[in-house]
Each structure stands twice: as structure tokens, then as C-alpha cells.
Design an enzyme around this catalytic site. Structure first.
Site, PDB file in Angstrom:
ATOM      1  N   ARG A 149     -12.757  65.687  64.094  1.00 48.78           N
ATOM      2  CA  ARG A 149     -11.769  65.979  65.133  1.00 48.78           C
ATOM      3  C   ARG A 149     -11.686  64.804  66.088  1.00 48.78           C
ATOM      4  O   ARG A 149     -12.692  64.401  66.674  1.00 48.78           O
ATOM      5  CB  ARG A 149     -12.178  67.224  65.946  1.00 48.78           C
ATOM      6  CG  ARG A 149     -12.393  68.479  65.124  1.00 48.78           C
ATOM      7  CD  ARG A 149     -11.117  69.217  64.819  1.00 48.78           C
ATOM      8  NE  ARG A 149     -11.306  70.180  63.752  1.00 48.78           N
ATOM      9  CZ  ARG A 149     -11.585  71.484  63.930  1.00 48.78           C
ATOM     10  NH1 ARG A 149     -11.692  71.960  65.129  1.00 48.78           N
ATOM     11  NH2 ARG A 149     -11.731  72.282  62.888  1.00 48.78           N
ATOM     12  N   GLU A 172     -10.427  64.851  68.908  1.00 47.84           N
ATOM     13  CA  GLU A 172     -10.183  65.361  70.253  1.00 47.84           C
ATOM     14  C   GLU A 172     -10.929  64.503  71.264  1.00 47.84           C
ATOM     15  O   GLU A 172     -12.087  64.173  71.047  1.00 47.84           O
ATOM     16  CB  GLU A 172     -10.686  66.807  70.375  1.00 47.84           C
ATOM     17  CG  GLU A 172      -9.872  67.787  69.579  1.00 47.84           C
ATOM     18  CD  GLU A 172     -10.675  69.036  69.225  1.00 47.84           C
ATOM     19  OE1 GLU A 172     -11.837  69.146  69.630  1.00 47.84           O
ATOM     20  OE2 GLU A 172     -10.106  69.888  68.521  1.00 47.84           O
ATOM     21  N   ARG A 194     -20.738  70.511  74.004  1.00 47.31           N
ATOM     22  CA  ARG A 194     -20.542  71.310  72.793  1.00 47.31           C
ATOM     23  C   ARG A 194     -19.494  70.725  71.849  1.00 47.31           C
ATOM     24  O   ARG A 194     -19.057  71.384  70.915  1.00 47.31           O
ATOM     25  CB  ARG A 194     -20.181  72.751  73.175  1.00 47.31           C
ATOM     26  CG  ARG A 194     -18.906  72.853  73.950  1.00 47.31           C
ATOM     27  CD  ARG A 194     -18.684  74.233  74.559  1.00 47.31           C
ATOM     28  NE  ARG A 194     -17.438  74.249  75.284  1.00 47.31           N
ATOM     29  CZ  ARG A 194     -17.242  73.703  76.478  1.00 47.31           C
ATOM     30  NH1 ARG A 194     -18.244  73.123  77.104  1.00 47.31           N
ATOM     31  NH2 ARG A 194     -16.062  73.731  77.054  1.00 47.31           N
ATOM     32  N   HIS A 195     -19.069  69.491  72.111  1.00 49.45           N
ATOM     33  CA  HIS A 195     -18.096  68.829  71.240  1.00 49.45           C
ATOM     34  C   HIS A 195     -18.620  67.521  70.676  1.00 49.45           C
ATOM     35  O   HIS A 195     -19.222  66.733  71.398  1.00 49.45           O
ATOM     36  CB  HIS A 195     -16.817  68.503  72.019  1.00 49.45           C
ATOM     37  CG  HIS A 195     -15.974  69.683  72.314  1.00 49.45           C
ATOM     38  ND1 HIS A 195     -16.081  70.394  73.474  1.00 49.45           N
ATOM     39  CD2 HIS A 195     -15.013  70.287  71.579  1.00 49.45           C
ATOM     40  CE1 HIS A 195     -15.204  71.386  73.447  1.00 49.45           C
ATOM     41  NE2 HIS A 195     -14.548  71.350  72.316  1.00 49.45           N
ATOM     42  N   GLU A 255     -18.118  80.067  72.006  1.00 51.02           N
ATOM     43  CA  GLU A 255     -17.491  80.344  70.728  1.00 51.02           C
ATOM     44  C   GLU A 255     -18.219  79.594  69.620  1.00 51.02           C
ATOM     45  O   GLU A 255     -18.394  78.378  69.694  1.00 51.02           O
ATOM     46  CB  GLU A 255     -16.032  79.875  70.802  1.00 51.02           C
ATOM     47  CG  GLU A 255     -15.279  80.026  69.518  1.00 51.02           C
ATOM     48  CD  GLU A 255     -13.883  79.410  69.604  1.00 51.02           C
ATOM     49  OE1 GLU A 255     -13.454  79.029  70.711  1.00 51.02           O
ATOM     50  OE2 GLU A 255     -13.245  79.307  68.554  1.00 51.02           O
ATOM     51  N   SER A 261     -14.350  81.162  64.608  1.00 50.90           N
ATOM     52  CA  SER A 261     -13.081  81.839  64.803  1.00 50.90           C
ATOM     53  C   SER A 261     -12.441  82.052  63.434  1.00 50.90           C
ATOM     54  O   SER A 261     -12.746  81.342  62.481  1.00 50.90           O
ATOM     55  CB  SER A 261     -12.162  81.043  65.719  1.00 50.90           C
ATOM     56  OG  SER A 261     -11.655  79.923  65.056  1.00 50.90           O
ATOM     57  N   ARG A 321     -23.155  74.509  66.445  1.00 53.27           N
ATOM     58  CA  ARG A 321     -23.065  75.375  67.633  1.00 53.27           C
ATOM     59  C   ARG A 321     -23.951  76.599  67.469  1.00 53.27           C
ATOM     60  O   ARG A 321     -24.578  77.054  68.419  1.00 53.27           O
ATOM     61  CB  ARG A 321     -21.616  75.820  67.848  1.00 53.27           C
ATOM     62  CG  ARG A 321     -20.784  74.743  68.498  1.00 53.27           C
ATOM     63  CD  ARG A 321     -19.494  75.313  69.023  1.00 53.27           C
ATOM     64  NE  ARG A 321     -18.703  74.269  69.636  1.00 53.27           N
ATOM     65  CZ  ARG A 321     -17.482  74.467  70.139  1.00 53.27           C
ATOM     66  NH1 ARG A 321     -16.930  75.666  70.067  1.00 53.27           N
ATOM     67  NH2 ARG A 321     -16.835  73.481  70.692  1.00 53.27           N
TER      68      ARG A 321
END
Length: 434
Positions: free
Chosen positions: A212, A214, A220-221, A357, A360, A408
Site C-alpha cells: 500500500r 498510503e 499500525r501502518h 481493526e 474487514s 495487526r
RNA sequence: GCCCCGGUAGUGUAGCGGCCUAUCAUGAAGCCCUGUCGAGGCUUCGACUCGGGUUCAAAUCCCGACCGGGGCGCCA
């Protein structure tokens, strides 16, 4: 045969053994020297009384640089003065991997080391048992996931990591040059695992890297992580999917507690199996709950990190470390999710673990026309997803699935403050080396 | 990307205009010591991120760059 700190028992007392490890510490008292030798499982003490040891062995021990790798042969002697109950009186000592001095960071120093220094010298950082234990647990976790899903009829698959288009829009993709064409690193196996649902491989899972781009900068990323994805066909509702994840997480955590006992002790960490069944909190209800606790949020808005944490606190108060947040607004979910007709919601869920989270998923839209409609609604061009849509045009069963962030989950299970602790060589916005 | 904060020996820190030839710990080098396990004692070594500026004087104040920390957004 080479012994280690775990395999030496009372059976070896008075016998000669050979061990190899890192010279963690040398305590030289003049007439006697102690060498603490560390290996994967612990430490052994090599004791060298000057008068009983060959001078060259004594010389080798007293001049050892910390963290050098040494191979020691000697006699195992029981000793009440040593924590392990025995010590090794050396007859020979060979330095097989000398360490330079000074060390870039200490393994057993009495000073703190900053996170950045630790990750810059990760090979050294990982010499600490409590740092390494995380990876023993992570490996075990993967193995247990495999075991549980295989037992439930799932086939392990491997989908491409070099892809021509993303699963959820383009902004978070890493571009790569693919023989002169534009390609991307896969951000998710989503499209491929769904395509498989049309084939008869009706239960698949994959544990593999996801990328990713992002620009996230949080604990947590990371930009490369291990995603545990599953997809199952012929479902009645997303409840079937949720039941599978619930069973899997219950199994994994319970077994980590059993089989990972020694690593958990190295970590000084007590793992609890979350109370089941996991309560299902609808998105609507979750908003109401955090509003009730004084948090400012309107229906339709994202819970946000703060709201998520707050909800986590409320749930933990009721004894639930894991819980579902279900039926999110469809507008906030990707094109492939199934809408809940007549409402602004969708057949989707998040699994939260202690306020974060970790997974999902949901039921997917398997009806071709509806899927195209939904793509258009999300301003995506169906033409660029033709390879995917075709699989829906010739017989696609109802199906649903999930993605779960392995790191996670491990992070939350072990109560670690940063996801990077669960990754050997983490990749984030500022880190590409080592 | 936005907001706040920070970069001093190998490591972790103190100092925040002149008392700095920069503190302490840890470490490293060396010496003494026969039961250490945070060993002890003595000696020595080693640092102000970089580039501009302000000032009689800058580790200290200002600007910029680079690097990092915490939080947010987004997500697994």
C-alpha cells in the site's frame, strides 16, 4: 553433534559437549572467568578457573569481543551456584565469527536504544530474545491459520503480486515498470480470489504480502504487510464468513497460548483467548454508543481512530476484546461489496481487536449487472476491470470473504505498541533499508 | 498530506547565549581481582546533523535543508 542451551540436561552432566553461540558477556575476575553464551533458546555459562584451564583457552576467553560467535567444547558440571544448574568447563574455544568493537548497539546493555537505532541495526536488535520471540509467535500463527483453514476445506492459493490494476482505486498503488508497461504491486488479492469463486475452488485462502502506497505514518501502518485473505462461495449471508473468522481466531489464539508458551514467556506476555461469541455491533449502534460516551460524530461519518479506540474501551469494559462492527454505509465501502437494499448500508463487517481493526470483509456483489452498476456509481470504468467482470458473466455463486492483517493481529495479541515490532524489516514511508 | 515536538561520544542522556577545555550513565581500550550472574576497583578514549544568518561571543537564538519522534486523515 552440537548441543544448545535447551538440549543440555542432567543426562549430559560430566560428559563432554560442544555448543555454539554469541558471547553475550564475559566477566573476568582474574583467577576465574565466566562467559555467558547465548543461542536461540537461552544462555549457557562457560566457567573458566585459571588453574584448571589451558592458558590459550583462558587467553581466548578473556580477550573475547562481545557478540562474537564462539564454539566451545567442554565438560558439563552440575553447579548449585548457576541458575541453569550446570556450567561448562571448557577444553577448547574457537572464535568462528569475531565481532568488531564497539557494537553499533548493545544487546544486553543497561541503556535504552531508540527505535530507529534498533531498526537500523535490526540483525543486532533481533539478538534480544524478547524481540526474536515475536517472530516465533508470528510463524506459529501462520502455521495455525493454515491448519484451521485446511481443516475447513480451504485451498491455499497464490495470486499475482504484479498486477495491471488495483482493487480499490489507484492512489495507493506502487508503480513498477513491467517490460515497458505500467504495472503495480498488488494491494490485495481481492479481485483474483473472487474470480476463483466461479471455478469450483469454492473456498480459498492466501497468506502473502500486500503493498500500500498510503502516505500513512502511524504505529499500525506499513507499506508492505502480510495479508491473510479468504473467500468462500455458496454462502447464505456474511454470517457464514464471520463464523469462519471467529472460529479461526479462537483456534489460533488458544493454540498460540499452548504451543507458543516458551516464546510467550520470553516476551513476558500473557495472552488471553477473547470471549466468544464476538458481539455484533452494527455501524449504527456503534455510532450511538460512542455518541453516548460523549464523542462527536454524525451518522454516516467514519468512526475514526478516536471513535474506534473509544468503542474498544466500551467493549473491553463488557469483557469483549474482539467484536464485529457490521453493516457500514455502502458509500464508504469498495465497489465489490453487496449493498443492503433499501438502506444506505452494506453487507460488510470489520473485526476489531482491542480497539483496532484487524480484519474487514463481507458479502460480495456476485450479480453481474449490479456489480457494473456499483462500479459506475463509484466512478470506476468497468472496461478496465473486464478480466474480473468476465468471471461474473458465466455463472458466479454468492460469495463473501475477508482480509486480515496478520501483523495487526499479532501486535494486538501480544500487546505490542507498534506494528513494526512484528515485522523483521519493516517498510514505511521513510524506510526502505535495511 | 496536515498539526505538534526533536536531532549532543558506539549507545542513551544533561546543558538551552559567555561559567562548556560540554554532564552523567553505558560502552570501548588497559590494569587489579578465584564464584560472577546489572560483578567490583583504578586509568584512559570518545560527541554538539549540515548550510546560511544574528551577536563582541552560538551546542544554546533565527532561516533553510536533511533525518527522526508523537498525533490525525486513510486503512489490514
Amino acid at each position: 553433534m552440537l548441543y544448545d542451551s535447551r538440549s543440555i540436561t542432567a543426562n549430559e552432566y560430566e560428559k563432554e559437549v560442544t555448543v555454539e553461540g554469541w558471547a553475550q558477556e564475559v566477566r573476568n575476575l582474574g583467577g576465574i572467568s565466566f562467559l555467558i553464551l547465548r543461542d536461540r533458546y537461552g544462555v549457557v555459562q562457560v566457567t573458566a578457573p585459571k588453574k584448571k584451564i589451558a592458558p590459550e583457552v583462558m587467553q581466548a576467553i578473556t580477550s573475547l569481543a562481545r557478540e562474537s560467535v564462539v564454539r566451545v567444547t567442554g565438560t558439563v558440571k552440575p553447579s548449585a551456584q548457576v541458575k541453569a544448574g550446570y556450567e561448562i568447563i571448557p577444553s577448547s574455544l574457537i572464535v568462528t565469527g569475531a565481532a568488531q568493537t564497539p557494537l553499533p548497539m548493545g544487546v544486553v546493555d543497561k541503556v535504552d536504544v531508540e527505535t530507529e537505532t534498533r531498526f537500523n541495526h535490526r540483525y543486532m536488535d533481533l539478538r534480544k530474545p524478547e524481540v526474536r520471540a515475536v517472530f516465533e509467535i508470528k510463524s506459529l500463527t501462520m502455521r495455525l491459520i493454515d491448519e484451521y483453514l485446511a481443516d475447513n476445506g480451504f485451498v491455499e492459493v497464490f495470486t499475482p503480486k504484479l498486477v495491471a490494476s488495483g482493487a480499490e482505486g489507484g492512489s495507493t498503488l506502487f508503480k513498477v515498470d513491467y517490460f515497458g508497461k505500467q504495472a503495480y504491486l498488488a494491494q490485495s488479492p481481492q479481485l483474483y480470489k473472487q474470480m476463483l469463486m466461479s471455478t469450483g475452488l469454492d473456498r480459498v485462502f492466501e497468506i502473502g504480502p500486500a503493498f500500500r502506497a498510503e502516505p500513512s505514518d502511524t504505529a499500525r501502518h506499513v507499506s508492505e504487510f502480510i495479508s491473510f485473505d479468504g473467500e468462500m462461495a455458496h454462502i447464505d449471508s456474511q454470517r457464514d464468513v464471520m463464523a469462519m473468522i471467529e472460529g479461526c481466531t479462537q483456534f489460533v489464539i488458544a493454540e498460540v497460548k499452548e504451543r507458543g508458551d516458551w516464546a510467550l514467556r520470553a516476551l513476558g506476555c500473557d495472552v488471553a483467548v477473547p470471549k466468544a461469541p464476538y458481539p455484533v455491533v452494527s455501524y449504527e449502534k456503534a455510532v450511538g454508543m460512542v455518541q453516548g460516551a460523549g464523542f462527536k460524530i454524525e451518522l454516516g461519518e467514519d468512526l475514526g481512530t478516536e471513535g474506534e479506540k473509544l468503542l474498544g474501551e466500551l467493549m473491553v469494559q463488557d469483557g469483549y476484546e474482539m467484536y464485529w462492527i457490521a453493516e457500514y454505509p455502502e458509500a464508504a465501502k469498495p465497489f465489490y461489496i453487496m449493498e443492503k437494499e433499501g438502506t444506505p448500508y452494506s453487507y460488510s463487517f470489520d473485526l476489531d481487536y482491542k480497539g483496532q481493526e484487524i480484519s474487514s470483509g463481507g458479502q460480495r456483489e456476485h450479480r453481474y449487472d449490479r456489480l457494473v452498476q456499483r462500479m459506475e456509481k463509484m466512478q470506476l470504468d468497468p472496461k478496465s476491470f473486464e478480466f474480473y467482470l468476465n468471471a461474473f458473466a458465466y455463472g458466479m455463486p454468492a460469495h463473501g470473504g475477508w482480509g486480515l492483517g496478520v501483523e495487526r493481529m499479532v501486535q494486538k495479541m501480544l500487546g505490542l505498541s507498534n506494528i513494526r515490532e512484528t515485522i523483521l524489516f519493516p517498510r514505511d514511508r521513510n524506510r526502505l533499508v535495511p
